[in-house]
Every structure is written in C-alpha cells, then in structure tokens.
Scaffold this motif. Structure first.
Motif, PDB file in Angstrom:
ATOM      1  N   SER A 150      88.217  51.415  39.188  1.00  0.00           N
ATOM      2  CA  SER A 150      89.250  50.656  39.911  1.00  0.00           C
ATOM      3  C   SER A 150      88.701  49.704  40.957  1.00  0.00           C
ATOM      4  O   SER A 150      89.301  48.662  41.222  1.00  0.00           O
ATOM      5  CB  SER A 150      90.223  51.631  40.595  1.00  0.00           C
ATOM      6  OG  SER A 150      90.853  52.466  39.652  1.00  0.00           O
TER       7      SER A 150
ATOM      8  N   GLU B  82      99.084  53.998  42.742  1.00  0.00           N
ATOM      9  CA  GLU B  82      99.097  53.671  41.317  1.00  0.00           C
ATOM     10  C   GLU B  82     100.458  53.852  40.667  1.00  0.00           C
ATOM     11  O   GLU B  82     100.878  53.034  39.857  1.00  0.00           O
ATOM     12  CB  GLU B  82      98.060  54.533  40.588  1.00  0.00           C
ATOM     13  CG  GLU B  82      97.884  54.122  39.133  1.00  0.00           C
ATOM     14  CD  GLU B  82      96.804  54.930  38.418  1.00  0.00           C
ATOM     15  OE1 GLU B  82      96.733  54.849  37.188  1.00  0.00           O
ATOM     16  OE2 GLU B  82      96.039  55.632  39.098  1.00  0.00           O
TER      17      GLU B  82
ATOM     18  N   GLY C  43     100.221  51.165  37.376  1.00  0.00           N
ATOM     19  CA  GLY C  43      99.250  51.514  36.348  1.00  0.00           C
ATOM     20  C   GLY C  43      98.491  50.345  35.766  1.00  0.00           C
ATOM     21  O   GLY C  43      97.641  50.527  34.901  1.00  0.00           O
TER      22      GLY C  43
END
Length: 667
Positions: free
Chosen positions: A324, A271, A292
């Motif tokens: 996610s 990330e 992100g």
C-alpha cells in the motif's frame, strides 16, 4: 416548479462562504476568503470567495458565479436541485407548483439516475427495517458489527433481499424506467437467446447495502457485502462505473467527514466501509475510505480541499502495508503532510475501535502516528539488513519519495533524517536527489523540443497578431462598459453634454449643457445615438439584460441577474466583480491609453470609456479604408475625405475628454 417566494428565501438565507466552506477549506484573505481550486489541480490557492458580493471566482479555471452556480458546477446539480440543497441546509420549506408534462420530460439523464439511486437507498433501508428477512439477516449482521440504530440511520445502511428481482419489480412498479435502473447498475438486464425477451436481475441480491454519497450527500452508487459463504460470489460488490459514479473520484464517508476534517485539520484514511462507520460511532468523524481501491490523485484532491494533513491507517498486516505505501507518493506530490499509523497484528481500524473506548482510540492514534518518510525508511531498512544491493534499492526508493515533496525545506529535513536512519552520508542522498531533478529536466526539455518541432509551421503572422490585439482592446472596452453598469449603473450623475446651437449670425456653435440622469441611461443613450453595438456576443447579451433590468426595476438585483445568464456569461460577470480595479481609470494604461486627469468621478469614467470606444471604432474604420486602398495607395477623393473627417472627429474626442492614444492613427 419551485415557487419564487421559496427561491427568494433561499437566497436571503444562503451565505456563499458557508456553503463553499463545506467543500473547500477557506482561509481569510482581507475581506475575502481564499482556498485551493476544487476544479483543477493546483498548489497555490487561486479560488476566491467574496462574502460582501456573495460570489466566488476560480482563477485557475475561469469559472465563477453565485452560490447556486457553485453547486451546479461542483455537484452537477440542476438549478432546482441546488435550490433544494440550500433549502435543506438552511431549514427552509420548499413550496412547489405542479410541473407540466413537458417540464417532466426535460429532466436530464443524470437527474433520473440520481432519483433512481435515492429510491434504491430508501428501498434498501425500509427492507432492512421493516421486512422480516431484512431484520433477521441484515439486522443481525449489523448488530454483530456493533452498529447502533442511530449509526445505521446516519449512514443509510440497508439490505437487498436474496431474490432475483425483488428490487427491480418494486422500482418498475413505482414508475422508474428500466433504462436508468440498468445504467446505474442496480439492475442487470440480459436478453434471452433467440426470443429477444429481457431477463432482469437485482445486482445486489442477498447483500447488506452501503450507499456511497458525494461530498454534498447525493447517492452516487452502492457497495454490497454478501452474507453467505458462496465462494463464486465476490465478498464485496460495487456499483459499476456510470455517468454519476466514478470509483476513482469518490471517498466513502466524505459527506459525513468533511466538516470534521476541516475543523480537526486532519483526515484519517482507512480501507473499508465498516472502518469508517465504526470510527464514527466511536466519536471520530474525520475519517474516509478508499473503498478497497488503490488511492488516486482525484481522491487525494478531495481531501486536499479540506486539509493538508492526512493520516493513513493500516491493518497489522506487514505484507499489505508494503503493497500500500507505494501509492502514498501521490499524496506527497500534492504537497500534503502524511503520517502512518499501524494497528497491532490481527487488528484493523474497525476491530480496534470496537474493542476500545473513545479516549483509548484517540490516545493510540496520537501515540502511534509516524511521519511517512520515517515510517517508510524504518520499514524498508529492516528488509535490506545485511544485503548491500537491497539497501541501495531502498535508499533510491526513499529518496524518490522525498523528491516528490514540493517544499524544499521539508525535503532537506527528510534527507537528514534518512541519512541518520540508513547510516549513509547526506552528500550521497543529495546527489541522488539531484540526479532525479536532472532526469526530470532532461525529459521536460525533450518534450519541449518535440512540441517546438511540431509547432514550427503554426506560427501566427505578425499582421494577424495585430488584428487580434485590436479586437482584444475592443473587448476590454466593451467589458469596461459592462463593469461600469454593474458597479455604478443605478447612480444618478450630472453629465456634461455638447449640443449645436445657432447664434445671431446663423452659425452653428457647440454649447455645453448639464444633464442629470442615471448612469445606465447615459450609456444607453450615447451608444444608441452612435448606433454602436457590442461586437462580443457574450457582452452584447449581458448588456441587453442589464439595460432591461435597470429599465424595469430601476436597480440591479444581482441574484436575479446572475440567474438569467449562461455559465459562460456568468463567468465573465464574476471576473468583473472580482476585479473591480481593472475597470477604473487607473488601469487605462494597460489598454494603450493615457489619461491626463485621473479624477475617479463616475461621470468622467463614463465619458472617457465611451469616448475610447468611439476612438477605437474610428481607428478600425480607418484601417478598413486603408485595406481597401491597398499597398499602391490609390485612394479616391471620397476615401481621403472620410479619413480627414475621422481624423478631425478623433482629435475632438481626445481634446474633449483629456485622452491621448498610443495607437497610431492614420492621417
């Protein structure tokens, strides 16, 4: 200006397969290499690279060219930037001559934005390394993260002083324009109310800086992390969207990771910036970050060029994982193999890599990477325990993910696995899968019918189709002449010509003579004698450049030739070079031409190609006469005489060169 000697050295050293191999995963295919197009979204490789010819061709987009053309297309380099990139890659010193003011003014806006961004990267690095505040604040932060000096240098990390306009003043003082500082987002410009005066602020003041690079190493933008506890300021701040920076199309770390990804045939997706950097410092370089943002199709395509395998690394946060995994279906749609690896609760890739050595980290990743479908099923089944409605929704969600997978065998394996995990029959899962397929077909049919309705009045009349077909045949013949010049132009051949000679009785008779000359000379003289000019503008210009180069040099220098062409002309030439067999006698049937003798000698190929061009033009001349005569067929004696003469000439050409045309010729 870059000197001619430097350009020559660069082309001598550059290997197209090596350069493109940094951006696209290439696999050997005969004498060439094949890979997925970097210019379109495709699943079947149609991107070809020829080491022998040192050119590439993308059949999905029609683009093609030499190694410089690839960098200009893919990385949006200017010609000098592409040469400098290759010079750096192959360790060649660049000799430059002084640019004129006019040449400097011609620098594009994109290039100016890249230059400003490169200056900013250097400035932030020097501030971190040399200023007292940089060392005390930025240096301390990076030291606490465990980054070594070598790592800081590798990723070009820096620091922006906590002052309103320190960077902007420095950049303006060095001659960089405020317009480009604003367009890259490095400087925020606001006008004072009422006065019209401008106030300038550094966007990233008081932040440690993470430059974001393209796959080739160009600076596209920046990420900045604040180090104070200011609740009003965002913890991380990115460059705004600009002409050179599109967040959804960039992966942090791709420049450093590309070779390792291709070599390991796997990519780790994390990330954040520090996750990437910490993994690199631990010896795992095949890692990139989505910075992100939710994963996008463009970002997946970047990875897909280098490998079919991706391992997504999640923090040990269950809620974050559930949010996610919804985006990972996009990866499945592109036919990639996805695995998931979650870290222990309270850990993330950065912290785990910091606390464990290389061997421990590698072992953890190998032992805990789970196939995505199995991972998703196991995760969701826990949520749906003892709740039939939730369980049904979970099954639909998993089957929906399975449906995204293009490979039928893989889908079947996953259906079996899902059946086992969810304790439900395979038949039910297959039925659900079929329903999704039927819905997609239904939607596609509706779209097709709608398009058909919209296009009802756009049907092309048959007469127009015939005209375009004749133009296409003419284009093919002109393209064939270009092909002959490219492959055989400098060869010396013995050609048979026909001249008129008077006999003893005063009669003019045809006599065959043998003439030895270069192929390009023969083509040029024949076309000039008949006053034939190319009807296709691109071929017209390509032909002129080829003839000029042969006349001056005596041979074809492919690199110099390709440099002199526009992108559109370049694509046409590369299409010919990558499809050599299309411009030979064995392919005439596809152009409605039957060849009696398929001897593949060059002189016969030249004679028959020019003869067919003449025949095609004769046909078009007769067509034009018939259009003038019209439906009533009220032809004048002159028009009838012209048609008869054209018919006789056509017959002579056909008999002389062993050609039979399928196209009807008026008599």
């Amino acid at each position: 200006m870059i000197s001619k000697s430097t350009i020559d050295k660069v082309f001598d050293a550059s290997r197209v397969e090596e350069v493109i191999g940094d951006f696209v995963q290439l696999k050997k295919s005969g004498s060439s290499f094949k890979g997925l197009s970097p210019f379109s979204d495709e699943r079947t490789p149609s991107f070809m690279v020829s080491p022998v010819k040192q050119i590439w061709k993308d059949f999905s987009s029609g683009k093609g060219g030499n190694v410089v053309a690839f960098l200009m297309e893919h990385e949006h380099y200017t010609y000098p930037e592409a040469i400098k990139y290759l010079a750096r890659k192959y360790g060649i010193e660049v000799e430059e001559t002084e640019q004129t003011n006019e040449a400097k003014e011609k620098s594009s806006e994109r290039e100016s934005m890249y230059l400003v961004s490169e200056f900013a990267q250097d400035y932030f690095q020097k501030t971190l390394k040399n200023s007292e505040l940089g060392k005390a604040i930025g240096g301390t932060y990076f030291k606490e993260r465990g980054f070594t000096q070598e790592t800081i240098e590798k990723f070009k990390l820096g620091y922006s002083l906590d002052q309103w306009d320190a960077f902007t003043k420095e950049a303006l003082g060095k001659g960089y324009q405020l317009d480009f500082l604003e367009k890259t987002g490095l400087t925020i410009v606001k006008e004072k109310e009422g006065s019209g005066d401008k106030r300038m602020f550094d966007r990233f003041k008081g932040r440690v800086m993470f430059p974001i690079h393209s796959m080739s190493g160009r600076v596209l933008g920046f990420g900045g992390r604040i180090l104070t506890s200011d609740k009003k300021a965002a913890k991380y701040l990115n460059s705004p969207e600009s002409e050179i920076y599109h967040k959804s199309k960039v992966l942090y770390g791709i420049y450093h990771a590309k070779q390792a990804i291709a070599k390991q045939d796997n990519c780790y997706l994390v990330e954040g910036y520090t996750d990437v950097i910490q993994f690199n410092q631990s010896g795992i370089e095949n890692v990139v970050a989505s910075s992100g943002t939710a994963l996008t199709s463009d970002q997946i395509r970047l990875i897909n060029r280098l490998t079919k395998n991706i391992t997504v690394l999640f923090d040990g946060d269950a809620a974050g994982i559930r949010a996610s995994i919804r985006g990972i279906d996009l990866i499945l749609e592109q036919g990639m193999n996805v695995k998931i690896c979650t870290f222990p609760e309270g850990q993330d890739p950065d912290s785990y890599a910091r606390e464990n050595d290389h061997e421990e980290l590698v072992a953890f990743l190998e032992e805990n990477a789970t196939d995505f479908i199995r991972f998703k099923a196991s995760l969701l089944v826990k949520d749906a325990e003892n709740d039939p409605i939730k369980k049904a929704d979970t099954i639909r969600e998993i089957v929906n993910s399975i449906y995204k997978i293009p490979d039928r065998i893989q889908r079947e394996v996953y259906i079996q696995e899902c059946s086992r995990i969810m304790d439900i029959s395979e038949d039910v899962l297959y039925n659900t899968l079929a329903q999704l397929g039927n819905k997609e077909k239904s939607d596609a049919n509706k779209k097709h019918k709608e398009e058909k309705r919209n296009n009802t009045f756009d049907v092309v009349k048959s007469g127009k189709e015939g005209g375009s077909r004749k133009i296409d045949q003419l284009n093919q013949l002109e393209k064939s002449i270009i092909g002959i010049l490219l492959f055989h132009g400098s060869k010396t051949e013995t050609f048979t010509d026909v001249i008129l000679e008077e006999n003893d009785k005063g009669e003019m008779l045809e006599k065959e003579i043998k003439v030895e000359m270069k192929v390009y000379e023969k083509i040029f003289l024949d076309l000039q004698a008949d006053e034939i000019e190319f009807t296709n503008e691109k071929f017209h210009r390509i032909y002129a450049i080829l003839i000029e180069m042969y006349n001056v040099e005596g041979s074809l220098k492919m690199d110099d030739f390709l440099h002199s062409l526009s992108f559109e002309e370049n694509a046409e030439v590369v299409d010919i070079l990558m499809n050599e067999e299309k411009y030979s006698l064995s392919n005439w049937e596809s152009k409605d031409i039957l060849v009696k003798d398929k001897d593949m000698s060059v002189n016969l190929l030249v004679h028959q190609t020019i003869a067919m061009l003449r025949l095609k033009l004769l046909n078009m001349l007769v067509d034009s006469i018939h259009e003038i005569i019209g439906a009533n067929n009220n032809a004048t004696l002159d028009q009838m005489e012209d048609i008869k003469n054209y018919w006789d000439l056509r017959k002579k050409l056909s008999d002389r060169f062993g050609l039979v045309t399928n196209t009807t010729f008026y008599s």
